[in-house]
Write a protein that holds these residues in place. Structure first.
Motif, PDB file in Angstrom:
ATOM      1  N   LEU A 122       4.342 -30.817 -25.059  1.00  0.00           N
ATOM      2  CA  LEU A 122       5.034 -29.283 -25.417  1.00  0.00           C
ATOM      3  C   LEU A 122       4.289 -28.898 -26.668  1.00  0.00           C
ATOM      4  O   LEU A 122       3.390 -29.739 -27.355  1.00  0.00           O
ATOM      5  N   VAL A 123       3.928 -27.792 -26.367  1.00  0.00           N
ATOM      6  CA  VAL A 123       2.871 -26.710 -26.778  1.00  0.00           C
ATOM      7  C   VAL A 123       4.202 -25.938 -27.583  1.00  0.00           C
ATOM      8  O   VAL A 123       4.843 -25.406 -27.515  1.00  0.00           O
ATOM      9  N   TYR A 124       4.382 -25.824 -29.072  1.00  0.00           N
ATOM     10  CA  TYR A 124       4.418 -24.694 -29.689  1.00  0.00           C
ATOM     11  C   TYR A 124       4.016 -24.275 -31.139  1.00  0.00           C
ATOM     12  O   TYR A 124       2.862 -25.377 -32.120  1.00  0.00           O
ATOM     13  N   VAL A 125       3.600 -22.673 -30.827  1.00  0.00           N
ATOM     14  CA  VAL A 125       3.476 -22.258 -32.057  1.00  0.00           C
ATOM     15  C   VAL A 125       3.830 -20.768 -32.357  1.00  0.00           C
ATOM     16  O   VAL A 125       5.076 -20.151 -31.397  1.00  0.00           O
ATOM     17  N   THR A 126       3.677 -21.316 -33.488  1.00  0.00           N
ATOM     18  CA  THR A 126       4.633 -20.557 -34.484  1.00  0.00           C
ATOM     19  C   THR A 126       4.377 -19.143 -34.155  1.00  0.00           C
ATOM     20  O   THR A 126       5.415 -18.117 -34.508  1.00  0.00           O
ATOM     21  N   GLY A 127       3.101 -18.669 -34.681  1.00  0.00           N
ATOM     22  CA  GLY A 127       2.355 -17.158 -34.125  1.00  0.00           C
ATOM     23  C   GLY A 127       2.469 -17.178 -32.521  1.00  0.00           C
ATOM     24  O   GLY A 127       2.791 -16.900 -32.331  1.00  0.00           O
ATOM     25  N   ASN A 128       1.223 -16.015 -33.062  1.00  0.00           N
ATOM     26  CA  ASN A 128       0.870 -15.723 -31.794  1.00  0.00           C
ATOM     27  C   ASN A 128      -0.181 -16.389 -30.708  1.00  0.00           C
ATOM     28  O   ASN A 128      -1.188 -16.955 -31.423  1.00  0.00           O
ATOM     29  N   VAL A 129       0.404 -16.509 -29.875  1.00  0.00           N
ATOM     30  CA  VAL A 129      -1.494 -17.166 -28.757  1.00  0.00           C
ATOM     31  C   VAL A 129      -2.312 -15.954 -28.134  1.00  0.00           C
ATOM     32  O   VAL A 129      -1.528 -14.976 -26.984  1.00  0.00           O
ATOM     33  N   ASN A 130      -3.502 -16.567 -27.770  1.00  0.00           N
ATOM     34  CA  ASN A 130      -4.722 -16.040 -27.636  1.00  0.00           C
ATOM     35  C   ASN A 130      -5.026 -17.112 -26.585  1.00  0.00           C
ATOM     36  O   ASN A 130      -5.772 -18.044 -27.127  1.00  0.00           O
ATOM     37  N   ILE A 131      -5.800 -16.671 -24.925  1.00  0.00           N
ATOM     38  CA  ILE A 131      -6.396 -18.024 -24.537  1.00  0.00           C
ATOM     39  C   ILE A 131      -7.416 -17.023 -23.580  1.00  0.00           C
ATOM     40  O   ILE A 131      -7.297 -15.538 -23.724  1.00  0.00           O
ATOM     41  N   SER A 132      -8.517 -17.140 -24.614  1.00  0.00           N
ATOM     42  CA  SER A 132      -9.774 -16.904 -23.853  1.00  0.00           C
ATOM     43  C   SER A 132     -10.953 -17.411 -22.765  1.00  0.00           C
ATOM     44  O   SER A 132     -11.847 -17.259 -22.443  1.00  0.00           O
ATOM     45  N   SER A 133     -10.314 -18.425 -22.176  1.00  0.00           N
ATOM     46  CA  SER A 133     -10.794 -19.154 -21.669  1.00  0.00           C
ATOM     47  C   SER A 133     -10.035 -19.987 -21.092  1.00  0.00           C
ATOM     48  O   SER A 133      -8.946 -20.260 -21.038  1.00  0.00           O
ATOM     49  N   SER A 134     -10.308 -20.707 -18.998  1.00  0.00           N
ATOM     50  CA  SER A 134      -9.747 -21.499 -18.916  1.00  0.00           C
ATOM     51  C   SER A 134      -8.789 -22.725 -19.539  1.00  0.00           C
ATOM     52  O   SER A 134      -9.612 -23.813 -20.165  1.00  0.00           O
TER      53      SER A 134
END
Length: 262
Positions: A198-210
């Motif tokens: 499980l991945v939990y992020v309190t803020g924002n997530v940006n995906i910039s690569s695979s």
């Protein structure tokens, strides 16, 4: 002097869909989001924009599978059918949920983890690290509850939940698969990481690569990716269930004694 302790369930409310975001999901690059155990892929308090990339699509368990609905009970066994893409939105996208949008991030955390953040971090987390040290500390972290303090960039040297390096798109060998729970208290940038759990992020997530994640993702803010970002997210309840065996011990309220009875 005695104190009774118990091992709490580190994830009492298991997500039943691959991706949850309290606000928006904005796909500028490419993404595949797959749920072979149900008919919901993305749940948001805001909007879902799947962009214009031909590679972006969601898939759900195929009701025409001869073993449906029994196959829903065993991860990765149902046949899949395409549900949403850049040209059409299927019912697997649950958008503009006002209850989700109007909840605070702290409330969202307690919904999934069952405890306030400070108590969870003090007693349940097994690997507490900083943004600067996270790539080194979390690399190959298995059977851990990981807490990253602050905004972090996790890059392509990071494999979590598997004890050997796995490049995006490849499975972890069964004997090496030991899922973890990753909690990031801040914003996160993912650049080519592979995570089982499980991945939990309190803020924002940006995906910039695979980026390849097997399990589920919950975001307290917005998830988006750049035009060069690629997300492959596969829901797997077995991975999440195995991650629930991790975690530290929590003192039981009212069990402290510093006297002899009798």
């Amino acid at each position: 002097i005695t104190q009774v302790v118990a091992k709490p369930d580190p994830l009492p409310s298991v997500p039943d869909n691959p991706l949850t975001a309290r606000t928006n999901v904005d796909i500028k690059g490419s993404a595949t989001v797959v749920n072979p155990e149900g008919n919901t892929n993305i749940w948001t308090g805001g909007e879902v924009d799947l962009g214009q990339n031909n590679s972006t699509a969601t898939a759900i368990a195929d009701p025409q599978d001869t073993d449906y609905p029994d196959c829903l009970e065993t991860p990765l066994t149902c046949s899949l059918t395409r549900s949403s893409d850049k040209d059409s939105e299927g019912q697997d996208l649950v958008q503009n949920d006002s209850n989700l949008f109007n909840s605070t991030e702290d409330e969202l955390f307690e919904y999934y983890f069952g405890l306030p953040k400070d108590i969870y971090r003090d007693y349940v987390v097994t690997l507490d690290t900083t943004a600067d040290a996270a790539n080194a500390d979390a690399k190959y972290a298995t059977e851990e509850i990981i807490w990253v303090d602050g905004d972090v960039v996790l890059d392509n040297v990071t494999t979590i939940g598997c004890s050997e390096n796995v490049t995006p798109g490849n499975p972890c060998p069964p004997e090496k698969l030991k899922p973890s729970i990753l909690i990031i208290d801040g914003d996160a940038t993912f650049k080519g990481i592979t995570i089982f759990g499980l991945v939990y992020v309190t803020g924002n997530v940006n995906i910039s690569s695979s980026t390849d994640i097997q399990g589920a993702v919950v975001v307290g803010g917005t998830l988006d990716n750049t035009t060069s970002g690629s997300l492959d997210l596969l829901y797997n309840s077995d991975v999440l269930k195995n991650a629930r065996s991790n975690g530290g011990m929590l003192p039981i309220a009212g069990s402290w004694k510093d006297f002899n009875e009798g």
